[in-house]
Design a protein around this motif. Sequence first.
Motif, PDB file in Angstrom:
ATOM      1  N   UNK A   1     -52.251  54.306 -48.918  1.00  0.00           N
ATOM      2  CA  UNK A   1     -50.810  54.492 -48.848  1.00  0.00           C
ATOM      3  C   UNK A   1     -50.132  53.129 -49.003  1.00  0.00           C
ATOM      4  N   UNK A   2     -49.255  53.040 -49.967  1.00  0.00           N
ATOM      5  CA  UNK A   2     -48.546  51.790 -50.207  1.00  0.00           C
ATOM      6  C   UNK A   2     -47.351  51.670 -49.267  1.00  0.00           C
ATOM      7  N   UNK A   3     -47.178  50.491 -48.713  1.00  0.00           N
ATOM      8  CA  UNK A   3     -46.074  50.222 -47.792  1.00  0.00           C
ATOM      9  C   UNK A   3     -45.267  49.007 -48.239  1.00  0.00           C
ATOM     10  N   UNK A   4     -45.607  48.456 -49.406  1.00  0.00           N
ATOM     11  CA  UNK A   4     -45.015  47.201 -49.856  1.00  0.00           C
ATOM     12  C   UNK A   4     -44.597  47.341 -51.324  1.00  0.00           C
ATOM     13  N   UNK A   5     -43.399  46.883 -51.651  1.00  0.00           N
ATOM     14  CA  UNK A   5     -42.899  47.011 -53.025  1.00  0.00           C
ATOM     15  C   UNK A   5     -43.745  46.213 -54.020  1.00  0.00           C
ATOM     16  N   UNK A   6     -44.276  45.085 -53.608  1.00  0.00           N
ATOM     17  CA  UNK A   6     -45.140  44.301 -54.492  1.00  0.00           C
ATOM     18  C   UNK A   6     -46.391  45.080 -54.888  1.00  0.00           C
ATOM     19  N   UNK A   7     -46.977  45.794 -53.904  1.00  0.00           N
ATOM     20  CA  UNK A   7     -48.148  46.630 -54.194  1.00  0.00           C
ATOM     21  C   UNK A   7     -47.785  47.767 -55.147  1.00  0.00           C
ATOM     22  N   UNK A   8     -46.610  48.342 -54.940  1.00  0.00           N
ATOM     23  CA  UNK A   8     -46.165  49.451 -55.800  1.00  0.00           C
ATOM     24  C   UNK A   8     -45.950  48.953 -57.224  1.00  0.00           C
ATOM     25  N   UNK A 185     -36.045  49.884 -53.464  1.00  0.00           N
ATOM     26  CA  UNK A 185     -35.628  50.468 -52.195  1.00  0.00           C
ATOM     27  C   UNK A 185     -36.382  51.770 -51.952  1.00  0.00           C
ATOM     28  N   UNK A 186     -36.591  52.053 -50.693  1.00  0.00           N
ATOM     29  CA  UNK A 186     -37.225  53.320 -50.310  1.00  0.00           C
ATOM     30  C   UNK A 186     -36.193  54.420 -50.378  1.00  0.00           C
ATOM     31  N   UNK A 187     -36.610  55.602 -50.798  1.00  0.00           N
ATOM     32  CA  UNK A 187     -35.750  56.776 -50.772  1.00  0.00           C
ATOM     33  C   UNK A 187     -36.571  57.934 -50.222  1.00  0.00           C
TER      34      UNK A 187
END
Length: 189
Positions: A1-8, A185-187
């Motif tokens: 599970x990704x929790x970081x924008x850099x990882x995404x 941003x998270x949505x």
Amino acid sequence: MYEDFGEIRADVTDRLTHAVTDRSVPMHTPVVATADADARVMVLRGVERGGWLLRFHTDARAPKVAAILCDPRIAVLSYDKQAKIQLRMRGRARIERDGARVEEAWAESTNFARRCYLGDAPGQSSPVPTSGLPEAFETSEPADAQLVPARPNFALLMVEVEEIDWFSLAHSGHRRALLTPDEARWIAP
């Protein structure tokens, strides 16, 4: 599970880049929809700038080319069922018929693939079921000299991605992020 924008962002780049060279991955053939709500499956041929520029091959006579010239808005949808990752990409399309990038893409294509551009224009009516190919090339590969008339029909569909809606399905809770080249941003899923 990704929790970081850099990882995404890295995941998006890796998935799309891998999809260009691996025909067995689902993201190799995303759905591409023009602004007139006409959608089709296309082969992803190239990725640049970390997934923000996508390249597809197209016939310059195809109806989608006229649609893009009228309204360049475009959407690309990719889904990896095994990873449960969906990418909904929106941006602007342009058609390139000439230039170094087009010539390089043409040169990298096999003669068997290039033969598609010898046939009838996409969407052309036929009184019988047809591949649109000249009969001589239904099952054979043309020689270089026989492909000279095909080259003017070959073009690139370039998609400047402006936004990526990244969606990860998970039993523990879905995750969704909206990415642009400069922001993230998270949505809610």
